[in-house]
Design a protein around this motif. Structure first.
Motif, mmCIF file in Angstrom:
data_model
loop_
_atom_site.group_PDB
_atom_site.id
_atom_site.type_symbol
_atom_site.label_atom_id
_atom_site.label_comp_id
_atom_site.label_asym_id
_atom_site.label_seq_id
_atom_site.Cartn_x
_atom_site.Cartn_y
_atom_site.Cartn_z
ATOM 1 N N TYR A 1 2.331 3.944 -13.858
ATOM 2 C CA TYR A 1 2.259 3.708 -15.084
ATOM 3 C C TYR A 1 3.652 4.333 -15.520
ATOM 4 O O TYR A 1 4.624 4.654 -15.046
ATOM 5 N N GLU A 17 0.008 7.565 -8.898
ATOM 6 C CA GLU A 17 -0.974 8.718 -8.760
ATOM 7 C C GLU A 17 -0.623 9.642 -9.026
ATOM 8 O O GLU A 17 -1.004 10.619 -9.121
ATOM 9 N N ARG A 18 0.137 10.352 -7.374
ATOM 10 C CA ARG A 18 -0.099 11.280 -7.018
ATOM 11 C C ARG A 18 1.686 12.162 -8.058
ATOM 12 O O ARG A 18 0.976 12.950 -8.303
ATOM 13 N N GLU A 19 2.478 11.379 -8.272
ATOM 14 C CA GLU A 19 2.978 11.987 -9.495
ATOM 15 C C GLU A 19 3.488 12.317 -10.753
ATOM 16 O O GLU A 19 4.018 13.738 -11.302
ATOM 17 N N ILE A 20 1.767 12.299 -11.332
ATOM 18 C CA ILE A 20 1.551 11.908 -12.645
ATOM 19 C C ILE A 20 0.601 13.102 -12.728
ATOM 20 O O ILE A 20 -0.885 13.365 -13.758
ATOM 21 N N GLN A 21 -0.199 13.200 -11.556
ATOM 22 C CA GLN A 21 -1.710 14.345 -10.984
ATOM 23 C C GLN A 21 -1.053 15.862 -12.807
ATOM 24 O O GLN A 21 -1.863 16.218 -12.911
ATOM 25 N N ALA A 22 0.268 16.088 -12.863
ATOM 26 C CA ALA A 22 0.023 17.028 -12.661
ATOM 27 C C ALA A 22 0.112 17.068 -14.256
ATOM 28 O O ALA A 22 0.489 18.612 -15.377
ATOM 29 N N HIS A 37 -0.771 2.081 -18.435
ATOM 30 C CA HIS A 37 -1.414 2.011 -17.423
ATOM 31 C C HIS A 37 -1.207 0.303 -16.813
ATOM 32 O O HIS A 37 -1.702 -0.467 -17.239
#
Length: 613
Positions: free
Chosen positions: A180, A158-163, A175
């Protein structure tokens, strides 16, 4: 600590020799700070003590490299730069290229792969999915193997795909299990591999090169060396994207800014010399005289007794003489061909890296002690590689001269052999003289002592003859054993050739794995089915292959086949995607590899048969 601390430099040399990581070109201040951080965590008092700790604890290398190689990356990092790159650089560049022509992209210092997959999304948005799969190859490189393995998985939290914008996330990611994963059909166009920007040769004919916030870790000399390689890697209209901390203000001869604020640069073309042109000054007025001089120069080059080859600045064959054709078979028919396509580029010696070094350093190089096997003869060569510069200092090309030093090498060997024989003869003469003196004294003593000596010599001679006969018998036995070994080797080669013919003739993809699931054999139909060559997969873990087969569903079959001596065969039908991106149904059968002694099998590996249903 000072940057010239010999203990610190010894530590860097040990890292280079033991693990192949060359940090000597990195800025000393940041290097020392990061190494000292690791030393504090392991309670090492100084650099020699830390070097001893590394030798005793190999796991420390991973922690040290992760500290030095700060792998900071993200999807669409600096979004404004990506939007400008697409609108002002990529779209015009793709529009200017011929329809269907390949597009080559290099992501240098790719870390965990976010930047490489960002490039894939941007180019897919421009070309469409089918156009991207048919035309684009993205080469993503890094020195950190651990990061490359993570990038190949293409799985992010989740943290890596926030942007990521929500529409791109839905379009390009699946997903699964709280993570992801990037689309598998597009992922095949992204090729990950290890490349050290300081030591390894660059990838060539690149249309877009991204290297973001990597150069800033190197000193000025190493930066210049890397930028020279980037200039060589890019095509004539190639584009370079750097990070915010890199501006290239002192390298305007290599790159000119398209937009300095967003760090987008274009390659500055160098003087191109067409194939077949002699590297001389421009001809003076008076066409008749100039034409005669050009003909004279070309004829003088062609008639040179030394084998010579001239290359253009971009590595194309420009000139070759008769002696080169006689020695290596390179003639005027090869004019205009890339040098890298010639056998001469790597045989009898790898010349491409020396040529690149001569071009970058602008100095002549000598490659001594080159052995070239021409038929039954061995030719000894010294290769001289010289950069050719124009009046304005620009690089015109590279000249290669092959000096045949076979005669002098033979004379040198003969001289050394003669010296050895002379020394041996002198020692024998001196020894004989001493023996004669001793014999003379004995003769002067008594005739009886002479007779006794004569008898002893006769007995010794008989013993030597006996030993000689025994040695001759032993030699005959060794020769017989050698003949038997030669026959066995020939039979083994025939068996291997027959096995390879059988696997090639099968109408199904076949893979043979060892007990650790590392691939030992991969036949031609497997290459056609999944698009991976044998050289790419041999030694790789089967479950880590990035092919269109759902590997997780094959895992139970493999466990059954590798059942610790009780392996069982099994098969399954699976939906898969072949190398062309088409959906197919594949019958997968796994069979234990049976040992020759007739055992149950499984301990030696397994055979995997993949056949389109």
């Amino acid at each position: 600590m000072q940057a010239t601390d010999p203990d610190f430099e010894a530590l860097l040399a040990y890292l280079k020799e033991s693990r192949g990581f060359d940090f000597t070109g990195y800025k000393r201040s940041s290097l020392i700070r990061r190494v000292n951080r690791r030393m504090t965590q392991v309670d090492a008092g100084d650099y020699p003590e830390y070097l001893d700790y590394l030798q005793v604890h190999p796991d420390e290398f991973t922690a040290l490299f992760n500290t030095i190689l700060i792998n900071v990356t993200a999807f669409f990092r600096d979004l404004d730069a990506w939007e400008y790159l697409r609108a002002e650089a990529l779209e015009p560049m793709i529009a200017a290229k011929p329809a269907g022509s390949p597009i080559r992209v290099w992501s240098a210092g790719c870390a965990s792969g976010e930047e490489a997959y960002t490039l894939a999304m941007v180019l897919t948005e421009i070309l469409g999915v089918e156009g991207f799969k048919e035309r684009v190859k993205i080469y993503a490189t890094d020195v950190d193997e651990e990061q490359l393995n993570e990038a190949r998985q293409a799985s992010y939290g989740e943290r890596e795909i926030q942007a990521l914008p929500p529409d791109l996330l839905e379009k390009y990611f699946e997903h699964v299990g709280g993570r992801y994963t990037f689309r598998k059909d597009l992922r095949r166009s992204v090729i990950f591999g290890r490349n050290d920007l300081v030591q390894d040769a660059p990838i060539s004919r690149i249309d877009l090169l991204t290297c973001r916030n990597t150069l800033m870790y190197f000193n000025a000399e190493t930066q210049s060396k890397i930028l020279g390689r980037f200039h060589f890697a890019l095509a004539e209209t190639g584009v370079l994207l750097l990070g915010k901390a890199e501006m290239l203000l002192s390298h305007s001869s290599l790159f000119t800014p398209i937009d300095l604020k967003r760090r987008v640069f274009r390659r500055v073309p160098r003087l191109y010399v067409p194939p077949g042109v002699v590297f001389t000054d421009p001809p003076p007025a008076g066409a008749g005289t100039a034409t005669g001089l050009d003909e004279l120069r070309n004829e003088a080059f062609a008639a040179s007794p030394l084998a010579q080859l001239a290359l253009t600045s971009d590595g194309m064959v420009a000139l070759s003489n008769r002696q080169l054709e006689k020695m290596f078979g390179v003639s005027s028919r090869d004019t205009g061909r890339p040098f890298r396509d010639l056998d001469l580029s790597y045989r009898p010696v790898e010349l491409r890296r020396y040529i690149e070094q001569a071009r970058l350093e602008r100095r002549s190089l000598r490659v001594p002690d080159v052995e070239y096997h021409r038929g039954a003869d061995v030719v000894h060569l010294v290769v001289q590689i010289s950069p050719l510069s124009g009046a304005d200092g620009s690089l015109l090309g590279v000249n290669l001269i092959f000096h045949d030093v076979t005669a002098s090498r033979r004379l040198q060997d003969d001289l050394e052999h003669a010296n050895q024989q002379l020394e041996a003869a002198y020692e024998e003469l001196q020894s004989t003289n001493e023996e004669l003196e001793t014999t003379n004294e004995e003769l002067q003593s008594t005739v009886e002592e002479l007779e006794t000596t004569n008898e002893e010599l006769q007995s010794t001679n008989e013993e030597l003859e006996t030993m000689n006969e025994e040695l001759q018998s032993t030699n005959d036995e060794l020769q017989s054993i050698n003949d038997q070994l030669r026959i066995s080797t020939g039979q083994l080669d025939e068996a291997n050739a027959f096995l390879e013919t059988v696997l090639t003739s099968l109408q199904a993809g076949v893979a043979v794995v060892d007990p650790d699931l590392r691939i030992r054999m991969w036949n031609r139909h497997a290459e056609d089915l999944w698009g991976l060559r044998s050289a790419e997969v041999i030694g790789q873990h089967f479950l880590n292959l990035d092919i269109g087969l759902p590997i997780d569903q094959v895992r139970p079959l493999l466990r059954g086949a590798l059942g610790g001596g009780e392996g069982e065969s099994g098969e399954i039908r699976l939906d898969a995607v072949n190398r062309r991106g088409r959906a197919i149904t594949v019958r997968v059968a796994c069979t234990p590899l049976r040992p020759r002694n007739g055992g149950l099998g499984g301990d030696d590996g397994a055979i995997i048969v993949m056949e389109t249903a």
